[in-house]
Design an enzyme around this catalytic site. Structure first.
Site, PDB file in Angstrom:
ATOM      1  N   ARG A  52       0.690  -1.253   0.095  1.00 55.26           N
ATOM      2  CA  ARG A  52       0.039   0.121  -0.038  1.00 55.26           C
ATOM      3  C   ARG A  52       0.988   1.233  -0.061  1.00 55.26           C
ATOM      4  O   ARG A  52       0.586   2.094  -0.588  1.00 55.26           O
ATOM      5  CB  ARG A  52      -1.077   0.067   1.253  1.00 55.26           C
ATOM      6  CG  ARG A  52      -1.652   1.385   1.460  1.00 55.26           C
ATOM      7  CD  ARG A  52      -2.890   1.266   2.124  1.00 55.26           C
ATOM      8  NE  ARG A  52      -2.887   0.413   3.325  1.00 55.26           N
ATOM      9  CZ  ARG A  52      -2.434   0.527   4.569  1.00 55.26           C
ATOM     10  NH1 ARG A  52      -1.712   1.681   4.678  1.00 55.26           N
ATOM     11  NH2 ARG A  52      -2.201  -0.310   5.566  1.00 55.26           N
ATOM     12  N   TYR A 104     -16.563  16.803 -15.302  1.00 52.70           N
ATOM     13  CA  TYR A 104     -16.942  15.454 -15.465  1.00 52.70           C
ATOM     14  C   TYR A 104     -17.956  15.254 -14.331  1.00 52.70           C
ATOM     15  O   TYR A 104     -17.769  15.884 -12.929  1.00 52.70           O
ATOM     16  CB  TYR A 104     -15.848  14.500 -15.197  1.00 52.70           C
ATOM     17  CG  TYR A 104     -15.917  13.162 -14.991  1.00 52.70           C
ATOM     18  CD1 TYR A 104     -16.998  12.238 -15.622  1.00 52.70           C
ATOM     19  CD2 TYR A 104     -15.708  12.392 -13.793  1.00 52.70           C
ATOM     20  CE1 TYR A 104     -17.374  11.270 -15.509  1.00 52.70           C
ATOM     21  CE2 TYR A 104     -16.142  11.168 -13.497  1.00 52.70           C
ATOM     22  CZ  TYR A 104     -17.056  10.551 -14.279  1.00 52.70           C
ATOM     23  OH  TYR A 104     -17.429   9.227 -13.978  1.00 52.70           O
ATOM     24  N   ASP A 176      -7.337  19.182 -13.855  1.00 53.16           N
ATOM     25  CA  ASP A 176      -7.509  17.796 -14.569  1.00 53.16           C
ATOM     26  C   ASP A 176      -6.891  17.897 -15.780  1.00 53.16           C
ATOM     27  O   ASP A 176      -7.466  18.420 -16.608  1.00 53.16           O
ATOM     28  CB  ASP A 176      -8.830  17.615 -14.418  1.00 53.16           C
ATOM     29  CG  ASP A 176      -9.188  16.203 -14.618  1.00 53.16           C
ATOM     30  OD1 ASP A 176      -8.560  15.548 -15.388  1.00 53.16           O
ATOM     31  OD2 ASP A 176     -10.132  15.655 -14.176  1.00 53.16           O
ATOM     32  N   LYS A 201      -7.978   6.836 -19.163  1.00 49.97           N
ATOM     33  CA  LYS A 201      -8.363   7.252 -20.523  1.00 49.97           C
ATOM     34  C   LYS A 201      -7.098   7.196 -21.400  1.00 49.97           C
ATOM     35  O   LYS A 201      -6.735   5.883 -21.514  1.00 49.97           O
ATOM     36  CB  LYS A 201      -9.001   8.707 -20.410  1.00 49.97           C
ATOM     37  CG  LYS A 201      -9.775   9.083 -19.226  1.00 49.97           C
ATOM     38  CD  LYS A 201     -11.141   8.029 -19.270  1.00 49.97           C
ATOM     39  CE  LYS A 201     -11.833   8.405 -18.132  1.00 49.97           C
ATOM     40  NZ  LYS A 201     -13.141   7.247 -17.866  1.00 49.97           N
TER      41      LYS A 201
HETATM   42  O1  P1T Z   1     -13.312   6.932 -13.914  1.00 53.59           O
HETATM   43  P1  P1T Z   1     -12.255   7.404 -13.061  1.00 53.59           P
HETATM   44  O2  P1T Z   1     -10.791   6.857 -13.690  1.00 53.59           O
HETATM   45  O3  P1T Z   1     -12.336   7.291 -11.942  1.00 53.59           O
HETATM   46  O4  P1T Z   1     -11.970   9.188 -13.557  1.00 53.59           O
HETATM   47  C1  P1T Z   1     -12.695  10.243 -13.311  1.00 53.59           C
HETATM   48  C2  P1T Z   1     -12.350  11.169 -14.374  1.00 53.59           C
HETATM   49  C3  P1T Z   1     -11.795  12.318 -13.991  1.00 53.59           C
HETATM   50  N1  P1T Z   1     -11.512  13.520 -14.501  1.00 53.59           N
HETATM   51  C4  P1T Z   1     -12.071  13.391 -15.885  1.00 53.59           C
HETATM   52  C5  P1T Z   1     -11.798  14.572 -16.874  1.00 53.59           C
HETATM   53  C6  P1T Z   1     -12.954  12.292 -16.338  1.00 53.59           C
HETATM   54  O5  P1T Z   1     -13.394  12.366 -17.730  1.00 53.59           O
HETATM   55  C7  P1T Z   1     -13.230  11.198 -15.614  1.00 53.59           C
HETATM   56  C8  P1T Z   1     -14.164  10.002 -15.883  1.00 53.59           C
HETATM   57  N2  P1T Z   1     -14.672  10.250 -16.923  1.00 53.59           N
HETATM   58  C9  P1T Z   1     -15.609   9.418 -17.754  1.00 53.59           C
HETATM   59  C10 P1T Z   1     -15.904   8.062 -17.205  1.00 53.59           C
HETATM   60  C11 P1T Z   1     -16.385   9.871 -18.882  1.00 53.59           C
HETATM   61  O6  P1T Z   1     -16.814   9.210 -19.649  1.00 53.59           O
HETATM   62  O7  P1T Z   1     -16.430  10.988 -19.031  1.00 53.59           O
END
Ligand code: P1T
Length: 391
Positions: A52, A104, A176, A201
């Site tokens: 961890r 988001y 972000d 992503k």
């Molecule tokens: O899904 P996760 O890995 O927890 O990420 C969250 C997140 C944070 N910041 C941005 C700009 C994002 O687009 C996302 C997640 N977005 C999607 C799942 C989507 O389809 O827009």
């Protein structure tokens, strides 16, 4: 003679990834272990005690991503939201966050429904408007949380200017950088304190892993985040770290193709009679196109657009593509199509969605790296299928 700094593509393949010392394996092994045998009481080997806290595969990935973002420090998390949630621990009760209005949906949900319970309030402003943002700051504002381009309306904010505004107010600037990736945009160089990623992503890039990351150049911020990474424990396993690190090796190649394909499709959409409006920073008609040209090294792989005929046309369209899969998420090699109001941004109240322009006719594309001719044909046949006369 001073050594020349390594370029992005080279760092993606080499940073943190020297051959493994025992066998010479050229790929960092997946250290699938939870703990490490110690040499003696209080004498861990190589500094590893418990996974961890730290793990060699994770450390290699964190080192590589930090190098790509031009950061001194990188920290990996189990998801983008885990990274966001850990970053929020830079705050304490009574603090206020000023957040881009068009973020988001999960980020909005986290700040409103989770952080509010702990006495951290969040207000939402259009951070692309610097005067509005400056006026919205109060003496309680401790963090400016910015997405640029935003999800899903693809609005841009001027990071250099926002860094100045945040600094004057004694607030952190957290950016972000998920939509851009370090290949296309370097928020830390423009003055941000922390960069946030959903590694799910483009960084991973193959839609086969969920992950997140935080990057910073500030030692004090790093110490606080590192403490919370371990104390909260929302860390990725070694295989997930390995998958993202493998994705990073081709990030530059993939982003170039994402940008080319998306740019071409944005032009197709802009010229199509079935489309009312296209949001893509690469189009000269985009309101922040000039900022995009200076702040970003490419316009990215995301497009949103308004289809004529509202929900019925939108529904028909998203159900008619064959190569663009109807799915949430983005940034993978395969193209995706989705309907923000019903899918990714359903957690926003309807009146917020309406104010932001997330209408029932809005569709978002994550343009993949398939052959452009095939993508073009798929989108065209789906647009034709959604014509009002056929609805
Ligand atoms: O899904 P996760 O890995 O927890 O990420 C969250 C997140 C944070 N910041 C941005 C700009 C994002 O687009 C996302 C997640 N977005 C999607 C799942 C989507 O389809 O827009």
């Amino acid at each position: 003679m001073a050594e020349q700094p390594l370029s992005f593509e080279t760092l993606a393949i080499h940073a943190g990834q020297d051959p493994e010392p025992v066998t010479g394996a050229v790929v960092v092994p997946i250290y699938q272990t939870s703990t490490y045998a110690q040499e003696g009481l209080g004498k861990p080997r190589q500094g590893f005690e418990y996974s961890r806290t730290d793990n060699p595969t994770r450390r290699a990935y964190e080192t590589c991503l930090a190098a790509l973002e031009g950061a001194r420090h990188g920290l990996a998390f189990a998801s983008g939201m885990a990274a966001t949630a850990t970053c929020a621990h830079l705050l304490r009760a009574g603090d206020e966050v000023l957040c881009s209005d068009d973020v988001y949906g999960g980020t909005f949900r986290f700040f409103t429904r989770v952080m509010e319970k702990f006495g951290v309030t969040t207000r939402y402003v259009d951070t692309s408007d610097l005067e509005v943002t400056r006026r919205a700051l109060t003496d309680r504002t401790r963090m400016l949380w910015v997405e640029t381009p935003t999800n899903p309306m693809l609005k841009l904010s001027d990071l250099t200017a926002l860094a100045g505004i945040a600094r004057d107010a004694g607030a952190y600037l957290a950016v972000d950088n998920t939509f851009m990736t370090p290949y296309l945009q370097s928020p830390l160089k423009l003055g941000a304190d922390v960069v946030v990623h959903s590694a799910t992503k483009y960084l991973g890039g193959h839609s086969d892993v969920v992950g997140g990351a935080l990057l910073t150049n500030n030692d004090a911020i790093y110490e606080t985040l590192k403490f919370h990474q371990n104390a909260i424990g929302a860390v990725p396993g070694p295989f997930d770290c390995w998958l993202v690190m493998r994705g990073l090796k081709t990030l530059a190649l993939r982003m170039d193709r994402h940008c080319q394909n998306a740019h071409a499709l944005s032009e197709l959409l802009a010229a199509h009679p079935q489309v009312a409006q296209v949001h893509y920073p690469g189009l000269p008609a985009h309101p922040h196109h000039l900022l995009a040209r200076t702040q970003m090294r490419g316009f990215g792989g995301m497009i949103s657009f308004e289809v004529k005929g509202g929900l019925e046309s939108a529904r028909k369209l998203v159900q008619s593509t064959r190569l663009f899969f109807l799915a949430e998420s983005l940034g993978g090699v395969e193209s995706l199509i989705e309907h923000p109001a019903i899918m990714t941004h359903a957690s926003l109240p309807p009146e917020r969605r309406a104010a932001l322009g997330i209408s029932d006719g809005l569709i978002r594309l994550s343009v993949g790296i398939e052959n452009l001719t095939d993508l073009r044909a798929d989108l065209e046949q789906a647009l034709n299928a959604a014509l009002p006369s056929r609805v």
